[in-house]
Design a protein around this motif. Structure first.
Motif, PDB file in Angstrom:
ATOM      1  N   SER A 326     -10.109  -1.088 -16.412  1.00 50.66           N
ATOM      2  CA  SER A 326      -9.695  -2.322 -17.070  1.00 50.66           C
ATOM      3  C   SER A 326     -10.676  -3.438 -16.752  1.00 50.66           C
ATOM      4  O   SER A 326     -11.472  -3.352 -15.806  1.00 50.66           O
ATOM      5  N   VAL A 327     -10.602  -4.512 -17.527  1.00 51.29           N
ATOM      6  CA  VAL A 327     -11.441  -5.675 -17.273  1.00 51.29           C
ATOM      7  C   VAL A 327     -11.167  -6.228 -15.878  1.00 51.29           C
ATOM      8  O   VAL A 327     -12.088  -6.575 -15.130  1.00 51.29           O
ATOM      9  N   THR A 328      -9.889  -6.291 -15.509  1.00 48.84           N
ATOM     10  CA  THR A 328      -9.530  -6.825 -14.197  1.00 48.84           C
ATOM     11  C   THR A 328     -10.101  -5.965 -13.074  1.00 48.84           C
ATOM     12  O   THR A 328     -10.683  -6.489 -12.119  1.00 48.84           O
ATOM     13  N   ASP A 329      -9.950  -4.655 -13.182  1.00 52.46           N
ATOM     14  CA  ASP A 329     -10.485  -3.768 -12.146  1.00 52.46           C
ATOM     15  C   ASP A 329     -12.005  -3.839 -12.086  1.00 52.46           C
ATOM     16  O   ASP A 329     -12.605  -3.785 -11.005  1.00 52.46           O
ATOM     17  N   HIS A 330     -12.636  -3.947 -13.259  1.00 52.55           N
ATOM     18  CA  HIS A 330     -14.093  -4.036 -13.297  1.00 52.55           C
ATOM     19  C   HIS A 330     -14.572  -5.294 -12.571  1.00 52.55           C
ATOM     20  O   HIS A 330     -15.492  -5.243 -11.741  1.00 52.55           O
ATOM     21  N   LEU A 331     -13.938  -6.415 -12.869  1.00 46.71           N
ATOM     22  CA  LEU A 331     -14.323  -7.671 -12.210  1.00 46.71           C
ATOM     23  C   LEU A 331     -14.061  -7.612 -10.705  1.00 46.71           C
ATOM     24  O   LEU A 331     -14.871  -8.078  -9.900  1.00 46.71           O
TER      25      LEU A 331
END
Length: 539
Positions: A326-331
Protein backbone atom coordinates in the motif's frame (compact mmCIF):
# COMPACT_ATOMS: atom_id res chain seq x y z
CA UNK A 1 -5.70 -8.56 44.66
CA UNK A 2 -6.22 -11.72 46.81
CA UNK A 3 -2.80 -11.78 48.48
CA UNK A 4 -1.88 -11.41 52.12
CA UNK A 5 0.55 -8.65 53.08
CA UNK A 6 2.48 -7.97 56.27
CA UNK A 7 -0.03 -5.22 57.07
CA UNK A 8 -2.89 -7.72 56.64
CA UNK A 9 -1.24 -10.16 59.05
CA UNK A 10 -0.82 -7.41 61.67
CA UNK A 11 -4.58 -6.85 61.61
CA UNK A 12 -5.43 -10.48 62.37
CA UNK A 13 -6.86 -11.09 65.89
CA UNK A 14 -4.27 -13.79 66.56
CA UNK A 15 -1.57 -11.14 66.12
CA UNK A 16 -3.34 -8.12 67.62
CA UNK A 17 -3.61 -10.17 70.83
CA UNK A 18 0.17 -9.79 71.09
CA UNK A 19 -0.07 -5.95 70.93
CA UNK A 20 2.25 -5.70 67.90
CA UNK A 21 4.46 -2.65 67.35
CA UNK A 22 6.33 -1.91 64.12
CA UNK A 23 9.91 -1.07 65.07
CA UNK A 24 11.43 -0.86 61.57
CA UNK A 25 10.50 -1.08 57.89
CA UNK A 26 7.26 0.87 58.25
CA UNK A 27 7.26 1.63 54.51
CA UNK A 28 7.50 -2.06 53.55
CA UNK A 29 4.35 -3.41 55.20
CA UNK A 30 2.76 -4.01 51.78
CA UNK A 31 5.14 -6.91 51.12
CA UNK A 32 3.37 -10.13 50.18
CA UNK A 33 3.53 -12.92 52.76
CA UNK A 34 4.07 -16.21 50.94
CA UNK A 35 4.40 -18.36 54.08
CA UNK A 36 5.03 -18.20 57.84
CA UNK A 37 8.20 -19.78 59.23
CA UNK A 38 8.93 -20.31 62.93
CA UNK A 39 12.65 -20.67 63.61
CA UNK A 40 15.18 -20.13 66.37
CA UNK A 41 18.17 -20.89 64.14
CA UNK A 42 21.03 -18.43 63.78
CA UNK A 43 21.33 -19.18 60.04
CA UNK A 44 17.71 -19.54 58.88
CA UNK A 45 18.41 -18.30 55.34
CA UNK A 46 19.35 -21.80 54.16
CA UNK A 47 15.76 -22.93 54.90
CA UNK A 48 14.01 -19.95 53.34
CA UNK A 49 13.06 -19.08 49.76
CA UNK A 50 11.82 -15.51 50.14
CA UNK A 51 8.46 -14.05 51.04
CA UNK A 52 8.26 -15.74 54.46
CA UNK A 53 7.19 -13.99 57.64
CA UNK A 54 9.74 -15.21 60.21
CA UNK A 55 8.55 -15.71 63.83
CA UNK A 56 11.08 -15.99 66.68
CA UNK A 57 11.39 -15.46 70.42
CA UNK A 58 14.97 -14.26 69.93
CA UNK A 59 16.33 -16.91 72.26
CA UNK A 60 19.36 -17.88 70.12
CA UNK A 61 20.14 -14.37 68.94
CA UNK A 62 23.79 -13.47 69.49
CA UNK A 63 24.77 -10.65 71.81
CA UNK A 64 27.52 -9.53 69.48
CA UNK A 65 26.15 -6.61 67.40
CA UNK A 66 28.19 -7.74 64.37
CA UNK A 67 26.67 -11.23 64.46
CA UNK A 68 23.20 -9.78 65.02
CA UNK A 69 23.67 -7.57 61.95
CA UNK A 70 24.81 -10.60 59.94
CA UNK A 71 21.61 -12.43 61.01
CA UNK A 72 19.47 -9.56 59.69
CA UNK A 73 21.50 -9.41 56.47
CA UNK A 74 20.78 -13.10 55.85
CA UNK A 75 17.05 -12.52 56.17
CA UNK A 76 17.11 -9.41 53.99
CA UNK A 77 19.26 -11.05 51.31
CA UNK A 78 16.90 -14.00 50.93
CA UNK A 79 13.95 -11.61 50.70
CA UNK A 80 11.79 -12.47 53.69
CA UNK A 81 8.58 -10.47 54.09
CA UNK A 82 9.35 -9.48 57.67
CA UNK A 83 10.67 -10.48 61.09
CA UNK A 84 8.38 -10.91 64.14
CA UNK A 85 10.07 -11.02 67.57
CA UNK A 86 8.12 -11.96 70.71
CA UNK A 87 9.33 -10.18 73.85
CA UNK A 88 9.48 -11.70 77.31
CA UNK A 89 11.71 -14.71 76.92
CA UNK A 90 15.00 -13.29 75.61
CA UNK A 91 14.27 -9.60 75.27
CA UNK A 92 12.27 -7.23 77.43
CA UNK A 93 12.54 -4.72 74.61
CA UNK A 94 13.90 -4.89 71.11
CA UNK A 95 17.66 -4.43 71.15
CA UNK A 96 18.76 -1.19 69.41
CA UNK A 97 21.30 -3.16 67.34
CA UNK A 98 18.50 -5.34 65.91
CA UNK A 99 16.26 -2.35 65.21
CA UNK A 100 19.11 -0.44 63.58
CA UNK A 101 20.10 -3.37 61.38
CA UNK A 102 16.49 -3.86 60.20
CA UNK A 103 16.16 -0.15 59.46
CA UNK A 104 19.35 -0.16 57.42
CA UNK A 105 18.03 -3.06 55.30
CA UNK A 106 14.47 -1.68 55.21
CA UNK A 107 13.23 -4.97 56.69
CA UNK A 108 9.90 -4.87 58.57
CA UNK A 109 10.52 -5.66 62.26
CA UNK A 110 7.41 -6.34 64.38
CA UNK A 111 7.70 -6.60 68.13
CA UNK A 112 5.03 -8.52 70.08
CA UNK A 113 4.82 -7.07 73.60
CA UNK A 114 2.55 -9.89 74.78
CA UNK A 115 3.03 -13.59 74.15
CA UNK A 116 1.01 -15.43 71.51
CA UNK A 117 0.87 -19.06 70.40
CA UNK A 118 2.97 -19.29 67.24
CA UNK A 119 1.12 -22.44 66.16
CA UNK A 120 -2.13 -20.48 66.06
CA UNK A 121 -0.45 -17.76 64.02
CA UNK A 122 0.90 -20.23 61.47
CA UNK A 123 -2.41 -22.10 61.19
CA UNK A 124 -4.41 -18.90 60.71
CA UNK A 125 -2.05 -17.28 58.22
CA UNK A 126 -1.45 -20.48 56.24
CA UNK A 127 -5.19 -21.03 55.90
CA UNK A 128 -5.59 -17.53 54.51
CA UNK A 129 -2.63 -18.01 52.15
CA UNK A 130 -4.06 -21.28 50.83
CA UNK A 131 -7.41 -19.58 50.29
CA UNK A 132 -5.64 -16.78 48.39
CA UNK A 133 -3.75 -19.32 46.28
CA UNK A 134 -7.00 -21.08 45.48
CA UNK A 135 -8.52 -17.73 44.51
CA UNK A 136 -5.47 -17.04 42.34
CA UNK A 137 -5.98 -20.36 40.53
CA UNK A 138 -9.62 -19.50 39.92
CA UNK A 139 -8.64 -16.02 38.73
CA UNK A 140 -5.93 -17.51 36.52
CA UNK A 141 -8.46 -19.81 34.88
CA UNK A 142 -10.84 -16.88 34.33
CA UNK A 143 -8.08 -14.70 32.86
CA UNK A 144 -6.86 -17.49 30.61
CA UNK A 145 -10.38 -18.17 29.35
CA UNK A 146 -10.93 -14.46 28.75
CA UNK A 147 -7.78 -14.01 26.65
CA UNK A 148 -8.42 -17.29 24.83
CA UNK A 149 -11.89 -16.04 23.90
CA UNK A 150 -10.46 -12.72 22.71
CA UNK A 151 -7.82 -14.52 20.64
CA UNK A 152 -10.31 -16.90 19.02
CA UNK A 153 -12.56 -14.07 17.88
CA UNK A 154 -9.59 -12.14 16.50
CA UNK A 155 -9.58 -9.23 18.95
CA UNK A 156 -7.35 -6.34 17.97
CA UNK A 157 -4.21 -5.55 19.93
CA UNK A 158 -5.83 -2.43 21.42
CA UNK A 159 -8.52 -4.55 23.06
CA UNK A 160 -6.00 -7.08 24.39
CA UNK A 161 -3.85 -4.37 25.97
CA UNK A 162 -6.85 -2.53 27.40
CA UNK A 163 -8.18 -5.78 28.89
CA UNK A 164 -4.86 -6.35 30.66
CA UNK A 165 -4.94 -2.80 32.04
CA UNK A 166 -8.53 -3.19 33.25
CA UNK A 167 -7.84 -6.52 34.95
CA UNK A 168 -4.66 -5.32 36.65
CA UNK A 169 -5.94 -1.80 37.33
CA UNK A 170 -2.57 -0.48 36.12
CA UNK A 171 -1.40 1.28 32.94
CA UNK A 172 -0.15 -1.12 30.25
CA UNK A 173 1.98 -0.16 27.24
CA UNK A 174 2.80 -2.22 24.16
CA UNK A 175 6.03 -1.10 22.54
CA UNK A 176 8.14 -2.30 19.61
CA UNK A 177 11.86 -3.04 19.53
CA UNK A 178 12.84 0.62 18.99
CA UNK A 179 10.96 1.69 22.14
CA UNK A 180 8.03 3.33 20.36
CA UNK A 181 4.86 3.12 22.47
CA UNK A 182 2.49 1.51 19.96
CA UNK A 183 -0.49 1.18 22.32
CA UNK A 184 -1.08 2.77 25.71
CA UNK A 185 -4.01 1.58 27.81
CA UNK A 186 -4.89 3.87 30.68
CA UNK A 187 -5.79 2.81 34.17
CA UNK A 188 -5.53 5.35 36.95
CA UNK A 189 -3.26 7.79 35.09
CA UNK A 190 -3.46 9.76 31.84
CA UNK A 191 -1.43 8.99 28.74
CA UNK A 192 0.68 12.04 29.43
CA UNK A 193 1.81 10.82 32.84
CA UNK A 194 2.52 7.32 31.55
CA UNK A 195 4.37 8.36 28.39
CA UNK A 196 6.48 11.20 29.76
CA UNK A 197 9.97 10.84 28.19
CA UNK A 198 8.97 7.32 27.19
CA UNK A 199 11.85 6.19 24.91
CA UNK A 200 14.49 7.34 27.41
CA UNK A 201 12.78 5.70 30.39
CA UNK A 202 12.04 2.53 28.46
CA UNK A 203 15.67 1.95 27.58
CA UNK A 204 16.56 1.72 31.28
CA UNK A 205 14.45 -1.43 31.72
CA UNK A 206 15.83 -4.68 30.30
CA UNK A 207 13.58 -7.30 28.72
CA UNK A 208 13.51 -10.60 30.67
CA UNK A 209 12.80 -13.95 29.04
CA UNK A 210 9.46 -14.08 30.86
CA UNK A 211 7.34 -11.63 32.83
CA UNK A 212 9.38 -10.06 35.64
CA UNK A 213 10.02 -6.73 37.31
CA UNK A 214 12.69 -4.71 35.53
CA UNK A 215 14.27 -1.26 35.54
CA UNK A 216 14.62 1.51 38.11
CA UNK A 217 10.89 2.29 38.07
CA UNK A 218 9.93 -1.29 38.88
CA UNK A 219 8.08 -2.00 35.62
CA UNK A 220 6.63 -5.46 35.04
CA UNK A 221 7.90 -6.50 31.60
CA UNK A 222 6.94 -9.45 29.37
CA UNK A 223 8.34 -10.16 25.88
CA UNK A 224 6.11 -10.31 22.79
CA UNK A 225 7.50 -12.55 20.05
CA UNK A 226 6.80 -13.18 16.40
CA UNK A 227 7.67 -16.48 14.77
CA UNK A 228 10.50 -17.25 17.14
CA UNK A 229 12.06 -13.79 17.27
CA UNK A 230 11.46 -10.82 19.52
CA UNK A 231 8.93 -8.25 18.19
CA UNK A 232 8.56 -6.01 21.23
CA UNK A 233 7.31 -6.18 24.77
CA UNK A 234 4.33 -5.55 27.02
CA UNK A 235 4.92 -3.31 30.03
CA UNK A 236 2.79 -2.83 33.13
CA UNK A 237 3.52 0.30 35.16
CA UNK A 238 2.89 0.42 38.92
CA UNK A 239 0.52 3.00 40.30
CA UNK A 240 2.29 5.67 42.33
CA UNK A 241 0.09 5.11 45.38
CA UNK A 242 -0.63 1.43 44.90
CA UNK A 243 0.95 -1.79 46.22
CA UNK A 244 3.81 -3.49 44.34
CA UNK A 245 3.13 -6.14 41.75
CA UNK A 246 1.99 -9.55 42.97
CA UNK A 247 1.60 -12.93 41.24
CA UNK A 248 -1.78 -11.97 39.77
CA UNK A 249 -0.28 -8.98 37.97
CA UNK A 250 2.39 -11.26 36.54
CA UNK A 251 -0.19 -13.83 35.46
CA UNK A 252 -2.32 -11.18 33.71
CA UNK A 253 0.66 -9.72 31.85
CA UNK A 254 1.87 -13.16 30.75
CA UNK A 255 -1.57 -14.09 29.41
CA UNK A 256 -1.85 -10.79 27.53
CA UNK A 257 1.65 -11.15 26.06
CA UNK A 258 0.83 -14.69 24.93
CA UNK A 259 -2.37 -13.48 23.27
CA UNK A 260 -0.43 -10.76 21.44
CA UNK A 261 2.19 -13.28 20.29
CA UNK A 262 -0.57 -15.54 18.96
CA UNK A 263 -2.14 -12.56 17.19
CA UNK A 264 1.10 -11.98 15.33
CA UNK A 265 1.24 -15.66 14.35
CA UNK A 266 -2.09 -15.33 12.53
CA UNK A 267 -0.65 -12.75 10.13
CA UNK A 268 1.31 -9.52 10.32
CA UNK A 269 -0.91 -7.07 12.21
CA UNK A 270 -0.06 -3.49 11.30
CA UNK A 271 0.07 -2.35 14.93
CA UNK A 272 2.66 0.35 14.24
CA UNK A 273 0.69 1.70 11.28
CA UNK A 274 -2.54 1.74 13.28
CA UNK A 275 -0.80 3.57 16.10
CA UNK A 276 0.48 6.20 13.66
CA UNK A 277 -2.96 6.48 12.06
CA UNK A 278 -4.61 6.91 15.45
CA UNK A 279 -2.28 9.77 16.44
CA UNK A 280 -2.64 11.47 13.04
CA UNK A 281 -6.44 11.28 13.16
CA UNK A 282 -6.44 12.56 16.74
CA UNK A 283 -4.29 15.48 15.62
CA UNK A 284 -6.45 16.12 12.56
CA UNK A 285 -9.60 16.31 14.69
CA UNK A 286 -7.77 17.43 17.87
CA UNK A 287 -9.07 14.84 20.30
CA UNK A 288 -6.40 15.52 22.91
CA UNK A 289 -7.09 17.10 26.26
CA UNK A 290 -3.94 19.22 26.11
CA UNK A 291 -0.95 20.02 23.94
CA UNK A 292 1.26 18.17 26.40
CA UNK A 293 -0.72 14.96 25.91
CA UNK A 294 -0.47 15.32 22.12
CA UNK A 295 3.26 15.98 22.30
CA UNK A 296 3.97 12.99 24.53
CA UNK A 297 1.89 10.66 22.36
CA UNK A 298 3.73 11.75 19.21
CA UNK A 299 7.14 11.59 20.86
CA UNK A 300 6.38 8.11 22.23
CA UNK A 301 6.12 7.01 18.59
CA UNK A 302 9.50 8.50 17.76
CA UNK A 303 8.50 11.88 16.29
CA UNK A 304 10.56 14.77 17.69
CA UNK A 305 8.33 17.80 18.17
CA UNK A 306 10.50 20.45 19.81
CA UNK A 307 13.15 22.27 17.83
CA UNK A 308 11.78 20.97 14.52
CA UNK A 309 9.57 22.15 11.69
CA UNK A 310 6.43 20.01 11.49
CA UNK A 311 5.09 19.51 7.97
CA UNK A 312 1.65 17.89 7.43
CA UNK A 313 1.25 16.12 4.08
CA UNK A 314 -1.86 14.43 2.66
CA UNK A 315 -1.55 11.83 -0.12
CA UNK A 316 -4.58 10.85 -2.20
CA UNK A 317 -4.26 7.64 -4.19
CA UNK A 318 -6.72 5.83 -6.46
CA UNK A 319 -5.02 2.43 -6.10
CA UNK A 320 -4.87 0.97 -2.59
CA UNK A 321 -1.90 -1.27 -3.41
CA UNK A 322 0.67 -1.89 -6.09
CA UNK A 323 2.41 -5.26 -6.04
CA UNK A 324 0.82 -6.05 -2.68
CA UNK A 325 2.23 -2.90 -1.03
CA UNK A 326 0.00 0.00 0.00
CA UNK A 327 0.97 3.65 -0.28
CA UNK A 328 1.09 3.88 3.51
CA UNK A 329 3.34 0.84 3.88
CA UNK A 330 5.58 2.07 1.07
CA UNK A 331 6.04 5.46 2.71
CA UNK A 332 6.58 3.90 6.14
CA UNK A 333 9.37 1.79 4.69
CA UNK A 334 11.03 4.43 2.51
CA UNK A 335 11.03 7.50 4.76
CA UNK A 336 13.23 6.09 7.56
CA UNK A 337 15.85 4.96 5.01
CA UNK A 338 16.07 8.53 3.73
CA UNK A 339 16.56 9.89 7.23
CA UNK A 340 13.14 11.55 7.46
CA UNK A 341 11.38 11.15 10.79
CA UNK A 342 7.63 11.06 10.33
CA UNK A 343 4.33 9.62 11.45
CA UNK A 344 2.70 7.74 8.56
CA UNK A 345 -0.84 6.39 8.68
CA UNK A 346 -4.16 5.95 6.91
CA UNK A 347 -6.58 8.85 7.21
CA UNK A 348 -9.15 6.99 5.09
CA UNK A 349 -9.26 4.15 2.58
CA UNK A 350 -7.78 6.30 -0.20
CA UNK A 351 -5.91 8.93 1.79
CA UNK A 352 -2.59 8.68 3.65
CA UNK A 353 -1.34 11.24 6.15
CA UNK A 354 2.24 12.17 6.94
CA UNK A 355 3.58 14.41 9.67
CA UNK A 356 7.26 15.06 9.00
CA UNK A 357 9.72 16.49 11.51
CA UNK A 358 12.37 18.48 9.63
CA UNK A 359 15.23 20.66 10.81
CA UNK A 360 14.04 24.24 11.10
CA UNK A 361 16.82 25.56 8.89
CA UNK A 362 16.21 23.04 6.10
CA UNK A 363 14.02 23.51 3.02
CA UNK A 364 11.01 21.22 2.93
CA UNK A 365 10.34 21.42 -0.83
CA UNK A 366 13.13 19.03 -1.95
CA UNK A 367 12.02 16.44 0.61
CA UNK A 368 8.37 16.57 -0.48
CA UNK A 369 9.26 16.58 -4.18
CA UNK A 370 11.43 13.50 -3.71
CA UNK A 371 8.59 11.72 -1.88
CA UNK A 372 6.04 12.74 -4.52
CA UNK A 373 8.12 11.62 -7.48
CA UNK A 374 8.84 8.30 -5.81
CA UNK A 375 5.12 7.72 -5.20
CA UNK A 376 4.18 8.59 -8.77
CA UNK A 377 6.88 6.30 -10.11
CA UNK A 378 5.53 3.39 -8.06
CA UNK A 379 1.78 4.03 -7.96
CA UNK A 380 1.11 6.08 -11.10
CA UNK A 381 0.34 9.65 -12.07
CA UNK A 382 -2.96 9.68 -10.15
CA UNK A 383 -1.19 10.12 -6.80
CA UNK A 384 -1.87 13.60 -5.38
CA UNK A 385 0.48 15.05 -2.76
CA UNK A 386 -0.95 18.04 -0.88
CA UNK A 387 1.15 20.00 1.62
CA UNK A 388 -0.07 22.15 4.50
CA UNK A 389 1.88 25.08 5.97
CA UNK A 390 4.85 24.08 8.11
CA UNK A 391 4.45 24.84 11.82
CA UNK A 392 6.67 24.78 14.89
CA UNK A 393 4.05 23.87 17.50
CA UNK A 394 2.13 20.59 17.59
CA UNK A 395 -1.02 22.50 18.52
CA UNK A 396 -0.92 24.18 15.09
CA UNK A 397 -0.83 20.91 13.17
CA UNK A 398 -4.63 20.52 13.13
CA UNK A 399 -5.19 23.71 11.14
CA UNK A 400 -2.33 22.88 8.77
CA UNK A 401 -3.56 19.31 8.20
CA UNK A 402 -7.04 20.57 7.37
CA UNK A 403 -5.60 23.00 4.84
CA UNK A 404 -3.68 20.14 3.24
CA UNK A 405 -6.91 18.13 3.05
CA UNK A 406 -8.68 21.06 1.38
CA UNK A 407 -5.89 21.27 -1.17
CA UNK A 408 -6.09 17.50 -1.81
CA UNK A 409 -9.86 17.78 -2.30
CA UNK A 410 -9.34 20.50 -4.91
CA UNK A 411 -6.73 18.75 -7.07
CA UNK A 412 -8.31 17.16 -10.13
CA UNK A 413 -6.87 15.46 -13.22
CA UNK A 414 -6.14 18.87 -14.74
CA UNK A 415 -3.48 19.47 -12.09
CA UNK A 416 -1.90 16.03 -11.90
CA UNK A 417 1.23 17.22 -13.68
CA UNK A 418 2.61 18.93 -10.57
CA UNK A 419 4.75 16.95 -8.15
CA UNK A 420 2.97 18.39 -5.11
CA UNK A 421 0.36 21.03 -4.33
CA UNK A 422 -0.01 23.83 -1.78
CA UNK A 423 -2.84 26.23 -1.03
CA UNK A 424 -1.60 28.84 -3.53
CA UNK A 425 -2.08 26.28 -6.33
CA UNK A 426 -5.84 26.26 -5.77
CA UNK A 427 -7.40 28.42 -8.48
CA UNK A 428 -10.87 28.47 -10.02
CA UNK A 429 -10.58 25.02 -11.68
CA UNK A 430 -9.39 23.46 -8.40
CA UNK A 431 -12.05 25.26 -6.37
CA UNK A 432 -14.83 24.06 -8.65
CA UNK A 433 -13.36 20.56 -8.69
CA UNK A 434 -13.55 20.48 -4.89
CA UNK A 435 -17.23 21.51 -5.16
CA UNK A 436 -18.07 18.97 -7.86
CA UNK A 437 -20.40 16.98 -5.58
CA UNK A 438 -22.39 20.06 -4.56
CA UNK A 439 -25.89 19.86 -6.10
CA UNK A 440 -26.01 23.64 -6.43
CA UNK A 441 -22.92 23.60 -8.68
CA UNK A 442 -24.41 20.80 -10.77
CA UNK A 443 -27.67 22.73 -11.20
CA UNK A 444 -25.75 25.86 -12.15
CA UNK A 445 -23.86 24.00 -14.89
CA UNK A 446 -27.07 22.50 -16.19
CA UNK A 447 -28.82 25.89 -16.33
CA UNK A 448 -25.91 27.57 -18.10
CA UNK A 449 -24.81 24.82 -20.53
CA UNK A 450 -27.49 22.15 -20.60
CA UNK A 451 -28.95 23.13 -24.00
CA UNK A 452 -25.52 23.34 -25.58
CA UNK A 453 -24.52 19.90 -24.29
CA UNK A 454 -27.77 18.38 -25.57
CA UNK A 455 -27.29 20.00 -29.01
CA UNK A 456 -23.77 18.60 -29.34
CA UNK A 457 -24.99 15.15 -28.28
CA UNK A 458 -27.86 15.12 -30.82
CA UNK A 459 -25.98 16.58 -33.76
CA UNK A 460 -22.44 15.42 -33.15
CA UNK A 461 -21.23 19.01 -33.09
CA UNK A 462 -18.53 20.55 -30.91
CA UNK A 463 -19.97 23.89 -29.85
CA UNK A 464 -18.56 23.40 -26.34
CA UNK A 465 -15.05 23.37 -27.81
CA UNK A 466 -15.87 26.53 -29.75
CA UNK A 467 -17.14 28.22 -26.58
CA UNK A 468 -14.04 27.20 -24.61
CA UNK A 469 -11.73 28.59 -27.32
CA UNK A 470 -13.67 31.87 -27.42
CA UNK A 471 -13.61 32.26 -23.63
CA UNK A 472 -9.90 31.35 -23.39
CA UNK A 473 -9.16 34.04 -25.98
CA UNK A 474 -10.98 36.61 -23.78
CA UNK A 475 -13.50 37.26 -26.56
CA UNK A 476 -10.95 37.69 -29.38
CA UNK A 477 -12.70 35.90 -32.23
CA UNK A 478 -9.74 35.89 -34.62
CA UNK A 479 -7.42 34.22 -32.12
CA UNK A 480 -10.12 31.74 -31.10
CA UNK A 481 -10.93 30.81 -34.71
CA UNK A 482 -7.26 30.23 -35.45
CA UNK A 483 -6.90 28.06 -32.35
CA UNK A 484 -9.67 25.67 -33.37
CA UNK A 485 -8.66 25.69 -37.06
CA UNK A 486 -11.80 27.35 -38.45
CA UNK A 487 -12.34 30.25 -40.79
CA UNK A 488 -13.55 33.41 -39.13
CA UNK A 489 -16.91 33.16 -40.92
CA UNK A 490 -17.47 29.57 -39.81
CA UNK A 491 -16.40 30.47 -36.28
CA UNK A 492 -18.82 33.45 -36.21
CA UNK A 493 -21.67 31.20 -37.30
CA UNK A 494 -20.92 28.83 -34.41
CA UNK A 495 -20.90 31.72 -31.95
CA UNK A 496 -24.33 32.83 -33.22
CA UNK A 497 -25.60 29.28 -32.71
CA UNK A 498 -24.26 29.30 -29.16
CA UNK A 499 -25.91 32.66 -28.40
CA UNK A 500 -29.21 31.41 -29.79
CA UNK A 501 -29.14 28.12 -27.86
CA UNK A 502 -28.14 29.71 -24.58
CA UNK A 503 -30.14 32.93 -25.05
CA UNK A 504 -27.09 34.97 -24.12
CA UNK A 505 -24.94 37.79 -25.44
CA UNK A 506 -21.31 36.76 -25.78
CA UNK A 507 -20.25 40.38 -26.11
CA UNK A 508 -21.17 40.90 -22.46
CA UNK A 509 -18.26 40.48 -20.05
CA UNK A 510 -20.59 39.42 -17.25
CA UNK A 511 -22.20 36.79 -19.48
CA UNK A 512 -18.80 35.46 -20.54
CA UNK A 513 -17.72 35.25 -16.89
CA UNK A 514 -20.79 33.20 -16.00
CA UNK A 515 -20.18 30.85 -18.91
CA UNK A 516 -16.49 30.56 -18.10
CA UNK A 517 -17.30 29.46 -14.53
CA UNK A 518 -19.97 27.05 -15.80
CA UNK A 519 -17.67 25.51 -18.40
CA UNK A 520 -14.82 25.13 -15.88
CA UNK A 521 -17.26 23.46 -13.48
CA UNK A 522 -18.52 21.22 -16.31
CA UNK A 523 -14.97 20.02 -16.97
CA UNK A 524 -14.47 19.40 -13.24
CA UNK A 525 -17.72 17.40 -13.05
CA UNK A 526 -16.81 15.24 -16.03
CA UNK A 527 -13.10 14.91 -15.32
CA UNK A 528 -11.95 16.49 -18.59
CA UNK A 529 -8.65 18.25 -19.08
CA UNK A 530 -9.14 21.99 -18.60
CA UNK A 531 -9.68 23.73 -21.91
CA UNK A 532 -10.43 20.54 -23.83
CA UNK A 533 -13.72 19.00 -22.68
CA UNK A 534 -13.72 16.33 -25.37
CA UNK A 535 -10.12 15.18 -25.44
CA UNK A 536 -6.69 16.39 -26.36
CA UNK A 537 -6.14 19.78 -27.99
CA UNK A 538 -5.82 19.89 -31.77
CA UNK A 539 -2.26 19.77 -33.13
Amino acid sequence: MPFLTVADVLRLPVITAGLPRVAAGEEQLDRTVRWVHVTELLDPASFLEGGELVLTTGMPHPSDPTQLRAYVDQLADVGVAGLVVELGRRYQQAPPELVGACRERDLPLIVLTRGVRFIEVTQTVHALILDAQGELLRRAQHVQELFTSLTLRGAEAEELVQTAADLAECPVVLENLIHHAVICAQAGRTDGQVLEAWPRRSRTAATPDRAAVSGPEGWLVAPVDERGSRWGRLIMLPLASGPPFDPEHTMILEQAATALTLARLTGRPAWDRRAHSSVLLDLLHWRYRSRTEARLRAEALGLPTTGHRLLPVVVDHTEATRGGTSVTDHLAGELPTSGVKALVGDLSERRTGLLMALARASAWQPVVERVARDLRAVFGEGVVVAVGPSVTELGEVTRSFREAEEVADAVGPASWGRAFHVASDVGLPELLYSLRDDVRVQKYVERQLGRLVQHDARHGSDLLTTLRAYLDAAGNKSIAAKHVGLSRQAFYQRLHSIERLLATNLESGAQRTQLHVALTAFEALHGHTAGHPFGEPPP
